[in-house]
Design a protein around this motif. Sequence first.
Motif, PDB file in Angstrom:
ATOM      1  N   ARG A 161       0.834  -1.210   0.000  1.00  0.00           N
ATOM      2  CA  ARG A 161       0.000   0.000   0.000  1.00  0.00           C
ATOM      3  C   ARG A 161       0.869   1.260   0.000  1.00  0.00           C
ATOM      4  O   ARG A 161       0.578   2.231  -0.700  1.00  0.00           O
ATOM      5  CB  ARG A 161      -0.935   0.001   1.214  1.00  0.00           C
ATOM      6  N   ILE A 162       1.917   1.228   0.807  1.00  0.00           N
ATOM      7  CA  ILE A 162       2.806   2.390   0.889  1.00  0.00           C
ATOM      8  C   ILE A 162       3.505   2.615  -0.453  1.00  0.00           C
ATOM      9  O   ILE A 162       3.600   3.736  -0.945  1.00  0.00           O
ATOM     10  CB  ILE A 162       3.837   2.210   2.017  1.00  0.00           C
ATOM     11  N   ARG A 163       3.994   1.512  -1.041  1.00  0.00           N
ATOM     12  CA  ARG A 163       4.670   1.647  -2.331  1.00  0.00           C
ATOM     13  C   ARG A 163       3.720   2.159  -3.398  1.00  0.00           C
ATOM     14  O   ARG A 163       4.075   3.021  -4.210  1.00  0.00           O
ATOM     15  CB  ARG A 163       5.268   0.302  -2.755  1.00  0.00           C
ATOM     16  N   HIS A 201      16.250   4.372  -2.718  1.00  0.00           N
ATOM     17  CA  HIS A 201      16.340   5.753  -3.171  1.00  0.00           C
ATOM     18  C   HIS A 201      15.111   6.071  -4.003  1.00  0.00           C
ATOM     19  O   HIS A 201      14.483   5.201  -4.589  1.00  0.00           O
ATOM     20  CB  HIS A 201      17.618   5.952  -4.007  1.00  0.00           C
ATOM     21  N   TRP A 202      14.773   7.340  -4.027  1.00  0.00           N
ATOM     22  CA  TRP A 202      13.573   7.752  -4.764  1.00  0.00           C
ATOM     23  C   TRP A 202      13.924   8.817  -5.792  1.00  0.00           C
ATOM     24  O   TRP A 202      14.907   9.536  -5.652  1.00  0.00           O
ATOM     25  CB  TRP A 202      12.489   8.278  -3.817  1.00  0.00           C
ATOM     26  N   SER A 203      13.065   8.901  -6.831  1.00  0.00           N
ATOM     27  CA  SER A 203      13.190   9.938  -7.848  1.00  0.00           C
ATOM     28  C   SER A 203      11.810  10.202  -8.413  1.00  0.00           C
ATOM     29  O   SER A 203      10.927   9.342  -8.364  1.00  0.00           O
ATOM     30  CB  SER A 203      14.151   9.505  -8.965  1.00  0.00           C
ATOM     31  N   ILE A 204      11.640  11.428  -8.939  1.00  0.00           N
ATOM     32  CA  ILE A 204      10.373  11.782  -9.562  1.00  0.00           C
ATOM     33  C   ILE A 204      10.368  11.252 -10.983  1.00  0.00           C
ATOM     34  O   ILE A 204      11.350  11.405 -11.708  1.00  0.00           O
ATOM     35  CB  ILE A 204      10.173  13.313  -9.547  1.00  0.00           C
ATOM     36  N   ALA A 250       3.996   5.552  -5.653  1.00  0.00           N
ATOM     37  CA  ALA A 250       3.968   5.485  -7.111  1.00  0.00           C
ATOM     38  C   ALA A 250       2.856   6.369  -7.677  1.00  0.00           C
ATOM     39  O   ALA A 250       3.035   7.018  -8.717  1.00  0.00           O
ATOM     40  CB  ALA A 250       3.786   4.042  -7.573  1.00  0.00           C
ATOM     41  N   ALA A 251       1.712   6.427  -6.990  1.00  0.00           N
ATOM     42  CA  ALA A 251       0.594   7.238  -7.461  1.00  0.00           C
ATOM     43  C   ALA A 251       0.946   8.721  -7.458  1.00  0.00           C
ATOM     44  O   ALA A 251       0.368   9.507  -8.214  1.00  0.00           O
ATOM     45  CB  ALA A 251      -0.638   6.996  -6.586  1.00  0.00           C
ATOM     46  N   ALA A 252       1.900   9.095  -6.621  1.00  0.00           N
ATOM     47  CA  ALA A 252       2.347  10.488  -6.572  1.00  0.00           C
ATOM     48  C   ALA A 252       3.402  10.792  -7.622  1.00  0.00           C
ATOM     49  O   ALA A 252       3.938  11.907  -7.668  1.00  0.00           O
ATOM     50  CB  ALA A 252       2.895  10.799  -5.184  1.00  0.00           C
ATOM     51  N   GLY A 253       3.706   9.808  -8.472  1.00  0.00           N
ATOM     52  CA  GLY A 253       4.689  10.028  -9.529  1.00  0.00           C
ATOM     53  C   GLY A 253       6.124   9.863  -9.074  1.00  0.00           C
ATOM     54  O   GLY A 253       7.040  10.424  -9.683  1.00  0.00           O
ATOM     55  N   ILE A 254       6.309   9.085  -8.018  1.00  0.00           N
ATOM     56  CA  ILE A 254       7.647   8.875  -7.459  1.00  0.00           C
ATOM     57  C   ILE A 254       8.037   7.411  -7.626  1.00  0.00           C
ATOM     58  O   ILE A 254       7.234   6.506  -7.369  1.00  0.00           O
ATOM     59  CB  ILE A 254       7.681   9.282  -5.967  1.00  0.00           C
TER      60      ILE A 254
END
Length: 466
Positions: A441-443, A461-464, A447-451
Amino acid sequence: MTLRLYDTRAQQLRDFVPLDPGNVTMYVCGPTVQSGPHIGHVRAALSFDLLRRWLSRRYGRVTFVRNVTDIDDKVLANARDTEPWWALAYRMEQEFTAAYAGIGILPPTYEPRATASIPQMQEIIATLIERGHAYPAADGSGDVYFDVRSWAEYGALTHQSVDAMEAAEDADPRGKRNPQDFALWKGSKPGEPADATWASPWGAGRPGWHIECSAMAKRYLGAEFDIHGGGLDLRFPHHENELAQSTAAGDAFARYWVHNGLVTVDGQKMSKSLGNFTLAADVLKERDPLVVRYALAAAHYRSNLDLTESSWAEAEAALGRIRTFLERGERLAAPGWPEAKEGLPGEFIAAMDDDLAVPRALAAIHTSIRSGNALLDAGHFENAKQDVMDVMQMTAILGLDEPISAATDRGTASALDALVQTMITQRADARANKDWAAADRIRDAIAAAGITLEDTPAGTHWSIDG
């Protein structure tokens, strides 16, 4: 490899051979500062910034002169009682400087104002009169004209005959011998500001537009120099007249003539006179300056560029891929940089040497990105180092590596990072507790936020998405 440039006068590609390989000399017609810059002005300046950067890479030293036309009919026409012509010119000059700097255009070696070279202009005019190629008006107005029919080579730049040319409209025709003769010196007229005139042997007045650039180019670069640049719209009459008056005065002048294409709107040149322009300041308020730089560089410099919303979107996506790759590459492959070889990829060099084919150079960057990402995906971090270094070097040449965006809100970026890092920690805790549903759910929310999340041995690590 040999650098080849399209020479407008020769109408063909020519091998570039500088007068002095240790110091390439280039003069570019700068702005007439009667009003602020539109995006077409910025595109023109960027074209020669890219050429200058490549010449610097190839030869080391480049003496680059870009003038400011601060005395002109248009400047005088736009002046007001509350803002004299010289104050308007200075304010507009600052707007041009800010727009250029906004997308990382390097400042010129010299940036002379026309009003600082009046004596040099008068010297050329006197020489032309002495040689029989110019004449003061017989009516005593103080005007001095270049006699186009006295110079057999007039029309050599644009390959026109005098008889086919329209009358020159840059000055009052009151004392002309031929309609095509153009003004070298303009006698003062009633109603013009007293501080917009200079004493001369022919009477008080001010210089014509064309003589300004001839005088400044010679003063700062010498009687012969390598490259003269400017927009396609300057070929005639401005550059044609520069060439004629300088060579008629005995100077070899420019050895290569290089012209950039225009920014168009529905097929028409973007122009203040047509009212179809977009101010550079407005574009830079709305967009990342590096996105603007990428979009303006994406078409070949000699091509006209019709800017649309898709132009900005494509540039933003392409720049996002570059930024994401470099961030990822520096994080995963950076240790041991010395193992990667310095030196630009051959396809990039070939593109830049082929009349500054920046679209092909950008394609070479994205080829290295695809190669590097494939290696990083496969965990071949050591092998990916070369692609990362190649992209870093190529983007540096094109000026796409500079942190020039003043619009980026660092506070917002920091807050977003803190939020995403909290969610990453919550996801890690859920996975540690084998609560796979919560972790998913968190992932999914991230992802729904475009990340995009990337799990690596060194952490997540994260990226837009871009």
